[in-house]
Scaffold this active site. Structure first.
Site, PDB file in Angstrom:
ATOM      1  N   GLU A 155      87.496 -17.560  66.959  1.00 47.97           N
ATOM      2  CA  GLU A 155      87.405 -18.971  67.357  1.00 47.97           C
ATOM      3  C   GLU A 155      87.749 -19.851  66.158  1.00 47.97           C
ATOM      4  OE1 GLU A 155      83.806 -21.061  67.798  1.00 47.97           O
ATOM      5  OE2 GLU A 155      82.729 -19.907  66.294  1.00 47.97           O
ATOM      6  N   ASN A 157      86.385 -23.402  64.365  1.00 49.82           N
ATOM      7  CA  ASN A 157      85.280 -24.374  64.361  1.00 49.82           C
ATOM      8  C   ASN A 157      85.716 -25.682  63.721  1.00 49.82           C
ATOM      9  OD1 ASN A 157      82.873 -22.728  65.330  1.00 49.82           O
ATOM     10  ND2 ASN A 157      83.712 -21.417  63.717  1.00 49.82           N
ATOM     11  N   LYS A 338      86.589 -24.395  73.053  1.00 49.15           N
ATOM     12  CA  LYS A 338      87.170 -23.064  73.315  1.00 49.15           C
ATOM     13  C   LYS A 338      88.306 -23.157  74.332  1.00 49.15           C
ATOM     14  CE  LYS A 338      83.562 -20.643  71.222  1.00 49.15           C
ATOM     15  NZ  LYS A 338      82.680 -21.702  70.802  1.00 49.15           N
ATOM     16  N   GLU A 409      78.906 -24.383  71.050  1.00 53.79           N
ATOM     17  CA  GLU A 409      78.955 -23.897  69.675  1.00 53.79           C
ATOM     18  C   GLU A 409      77.585 -23.423  69.235  1.00 53.79           C
ATOM     19  OE1 GLU A 409      81.675 -23.602  67.937  1.00 53.79           O
ATOM     20  OE2 GLU A 409      82.805 -24.467  69.591  1.00 53.79           O
ATOM     21  N   ARG A 491      80.724 -12.376  57.580  1.00 53.75           N
ATOM     22  CA  ARG A 491      79.457 -12.179  58.284  1.00 53.75           C
ATOM     23  C   ARG A 491      79.490 -10.818  58.937  1.00 53.75           C
ATOM     24  NH1 ARG A 491      78.888 -16.836  62.477  1.00 53.75           N
ATOM     25  NH2 ARG A 491      81.104 -16.405  62.404  1.00 53.75           N
TER      26      ARG A 491
HETATM   27  P1  ADP Z   1      80.183 -19.713  68.728  1.00 53.57           P
HETATM   28  O1  ADP Z   1      80.994 -20.969  68.688  1.00 53.57           O
HETATM   29  O2  ADP Z   1      78.929 -19.853  69.507  1.00 53.57           O
HETATM   30  O3  ADP Z   1      79.974 -19.132  67.358  1.00 53.57           O
HETATM   31  P2  ADP Z   1      82.024 -17.475  69.158  1.00 53.57           P
HETATM   32  O4  ADP Z   1      83.268 -17.595  69.936  1.00 53.57           O
HETATM   33  O5  ADP Z   1      82.189 -17.389  67.681  1.00 53.57           O
HETATM   34  O6  ADP Z   1      81.051 -18.664  69.580  1.00 53.57           O
HETATM   35  O7  ADP Z   1      81.229 -16.204  69.662  1.00 53.57           O
HETATM   36  C1  ADP Z   1      80.008 -15.786  69.073  1.00 53.57           C
HETATM   37  C2  ADP Z   1      80.104 -14.354  68.579  1.00 53.57           C
HETATM   38  O8  ADP Z   1      80.504 -13.487  69.639  1.00 53.57           O
HETATM   39  C3  ADP Z   1      81.135 -14.125  67.478  1.00 53.57           C
HETATM   40  O9  ADP Z   1      80.608 -14.418  66.192  1.00 53.57           O
HETATM   41  C4  ADP Z   1      81.456 -12.650  67.665  1.00 53.57           C
HETATM   42  O10 ADP Z   1      80.485 -11.841  67.036  1.00 53.57           O
HETATM   43  C5  ADP Z   1      81.350 -12.469  69.163  1.00 53.57           C
HETATM   44  N1  ADP Z   1      82.695 -12.640  69.776  1.00 53.57           N
HETATM   45  C6  ADP Z   1      83.213 -13.765  70.301  1.00 53.57           C
HETATM   46  N2  ADP Z   1      84.470 -13.568  70.766  1.00 53.57           N
HETATM   47  C7  ADP Z   1      84.755 -12.284  70.519  1.00 53.57           C
HETATM   48  C8  ADP Z   1      85.894 -11.449  70.780  1.00 53.57           C
HETATM   49  N3  ADP Z   1      86.974 -11.927  71.389  1.00 53.57           N
HETATM   50  N4  ADP Z   1      85.838 -10.161  70.386  1.00 53.57           N
HETATM   51  C9  ADP Z   1      84.730  -9.651  69.792  1.00 53.57           C
HETATM   52  N5  ADP Z   1      83.624 -10.380  69.534  1.00 53.57           N
HETATM   53  C10 ADP Z   1      83.622 -11.676  69.895  1.00 53.57           C
HETATM   54 MG    MG Z   2      81.887 -21.922  66.993  1.00 48.56          MG
HETATM   55 MG    MG Z   3      81.412 -18.400  66.078  1.00 49.54          MG
END
Ligand code: ADP
Ligand code: MG
Ligand code: MG
Length: 515
Positions: A155, A157, A338, A409, A491
């Site tokens: 993603e 941010n 997103k 988020e 992380r």
């Molecule tokens: P947020 O904005 O809440 O952080 P994310 O899109 O980063 O949302 O999703 C949260 C977590 O989910 C990520 O840190 C990752 O560990 C897992 N995640 C999200 N998308 C994927 C993906 N396409 N493949 C593997 N893990 C994912």
């Molecule tokens: Mg995020």
């Molecule tokens: Mg994230």
């Protein structure tokens, strides 16, 4: 013959005495250097800490995790293009409107943000400069064991991109351990074996804020200027924010920084009754002194939990219509939805021309480099791609390779794999279009040890690399005044956990050992 550790046994197996020694080093170094968080209330009773003065080591890995150098370099080299892309999206109201309008009726939070923007637009924006402190997150993707690893974006941010304060410190912790602690293990690791890249995320992110502050001050001002860190209260991850603040204040030309709880915006700030609409801040300790706010840096306000009443939306409007430079503005925050990431990525899987041509007309190389980091993301609307996504999402087998994400988020909002079909079925179908369906990235297995709440967890881990970027631009003239890559975050979470957020309690701080 013992197998070579660099290829097979890294990190090494530790004896009980070695674990104790590492733990002792880490727990002291982290407190001495601020790689720390406030403790979980559930772990420290109000009786044990009646005044909330305790701090504890942030969850952290005992060793830097191996990370492919080629992927690290790829992620860093592309950051300035990503900054430019998201600055361009924030400038493209028509593009954002198209996306927002699709989800307005089923997502009140996005609708309310858009309403604030429209209100300010009607009155007329007074500040054209916009600041982004971004973080682009990736995981390593390797199609087969023999193929070259590459990064895929999780993603992007655009608001409250956190951990830049603690991530510099984590790189320094692992560097510190490599000087003595790792070299005296039964299977020693010499510091020459560890390629630990420098990580100056604190200084680089603070530079972005300082640059916006200096640019603001070049205009006409009516009071001494300051920066406001707009925060949640209470905040466990406070030291992460404090490191940026200290860097700003300790610089040779110090920047005054005040922390302000989002819930106190209306009681502590006012807007000057002038055409410029300066945002004025009165520190509670000084009833007479007023500051003019040059930059508002949001570490709050990214989710509905920070807007419990109409007053919170009034507060957001007050900031947005003021002359302060916002980090981020509403449009920049919306650019990080997103749904935007999905719209950028979807054509790649459907052989239509990339929407990126809208933002990089004359840079096919840039478009190719950015597109390479996309993975398959589908809408869940009525489009052909959306229809295909509905089939995948409801299929008990195919859904196992996907994650379903709402426009939120901060971690803890997604639905994974087999939980997707029942979750979708529990919602009215008219709401599905506010989600995106994303293919899961499955990085090659890595092992490490995580220290969390004083206990060492051992096993398979999944690493997520974030690259920070800072960008200052003019919304009107579209001129980019500042655009820099700003350090990294690694992380790491146990491989049985879906989510990776450190603050949300799933992940841990880590640093890269380039391999
Ligand atoms: P947020 O904005 O809440 O952080 P994310 O899109 O980063 O949302 O999703 C949260 C977590 O989910 C990520 O840190 C990752 O560990 C897992 N995640 C999200 N998308 C994927 C993906 N396409 N493949 C593997 N893990 C994912
Ligand atoms: Mg995020
Ligand atoms: Mg994230």
């Amino acid at each position: 013959m013992a197998p070579s550790r660099t290829t097979e046994i890294y990190p090494p197996e530790l004896t009980a005495a070695e674990s104790d020694q590492l733990l002792s080093s880490i727990k002291d170094w982290t407190i001495a250097n601020g790689l720390a968080v406030r403790p979980l209330p559930s772990l420290v009773s109000a009786e044990a800490d009646p005044h909330g003065i305790l701090a504890t080591t942030a969850p952290v890995t005992l060793f830097p995790s191996p990370f492919p150098r080629i992927c690290f370099e790829q992620a860093k080299s592309i950051q300035r293009a990503y900054n430019q892309l998201y600055a361009s999206i924030a400038q493209d109201e028509e593009f954002l409107q198209g996306i927002v309008e699709e989800i307005l009726e089923v997502d009140d939070f996005i609708a309310e943000l858009w309403r604030v923007h429209l209100n300010v637009k009607e009155e007329g924006y007074v500040q054209n400069l916009s600041l982004g402190l971004f973080r682009s997150d990736y995981m390593v993707h390797q199609a087969t064991q023999d193929s070259t690893p590459a990064i895929k974006q999780v993603e992007f941010n655009t608001i409250a991109s956190s951990f830049g304060g603690l991530s510099s410190k984590t790189s320094k912790l692992h560097k510190h351990l490599s000087v003595v602690d790792y070299t005296v293990l039964e299977s020693p690791i010499s510091s020459a074996e560890l390629d630990l890249p420098r990580n100056e995320s604190i200084g680089s992110l603070a530079s972005g804020i300082r640059d916006a502050f200096t640019t603001y001050k070049q205009g006409e001002t009516i009071h001494d200027c300051c920066v406001i860190f707009l925060v949640q209260d209470p905040e466990r991850n406070i030291f992460d924010q404090r490191h940026l603040e200290y860097d700003l204040q300790q610089h040779e030309s110090p920047v005054p920084v005040f922390r302000l709880a989002f819930s106190e915006v209306l009681s502590k700030t006012t807007i000057a009754d002038t055409p410029r609409r300066q945002l004025l801040y009165q520190p509670p300790s000084s009833p007479t002194k007023l500051f003019e706010v040059a930059v508002v840096y949001f570490r709050a306000g990214y989710g509905p939990q920070d807007y419990p009443s109409p007053d919170a939306w009034k507060a957001r409007l007050q900031i947005e219509r003021s002359n302060a430079i916002k980090c981020p503005s509403i449009l920049t925050q919306l650019a990080g939805a997103k749904k935007v990431q999905q719209v950028l990525a979807t054509p790649i899987s459907h052989s239509a021309p990339s929407i990126l041509t809208r933002f990089f007309k004359d840079s096919p190389a840039e478009i190719e480099n950015l597109s390479k980091t996309f993975t398959n993301i589908y809408p869940l609307d009525d489009s052909p791609a959306g229809q295909e996504a509905r089939k995948i999402a409801l299929d008990p087998e195919r859904c196992k390779s996907y994650v379903l994400k709402p426009q939120r988020e901060g971690g803890g909002n997604n639905t994974y794999r087999s939980a997707i079909p029942p979750f979708l079925r529990s919602l009215p179908e008219s709401h599905w279009k506010s989600f995106i369906l994303m293919e899961l990235i499955t990085p090659p297995p890595v092992r490490n040890l995580i220290l969390r709440n004083g206990v060492i967890e051992k096993g398979g881990v999944i690493c997520e690399l974030g690259i920070y970027g800072t960008c200052l631009w003019d919304q009107k003239s579209k001129e980019v005044l500042y655009n820099e890559e700003a350090g990294y975050l690694l992380r790491t979470k146990g491989d049985t956990s879906e989510e990776g957020g450190v603050a949300a309690g799933f992940g841990s701080m880590d640093s890269c050992r380039l391999v």
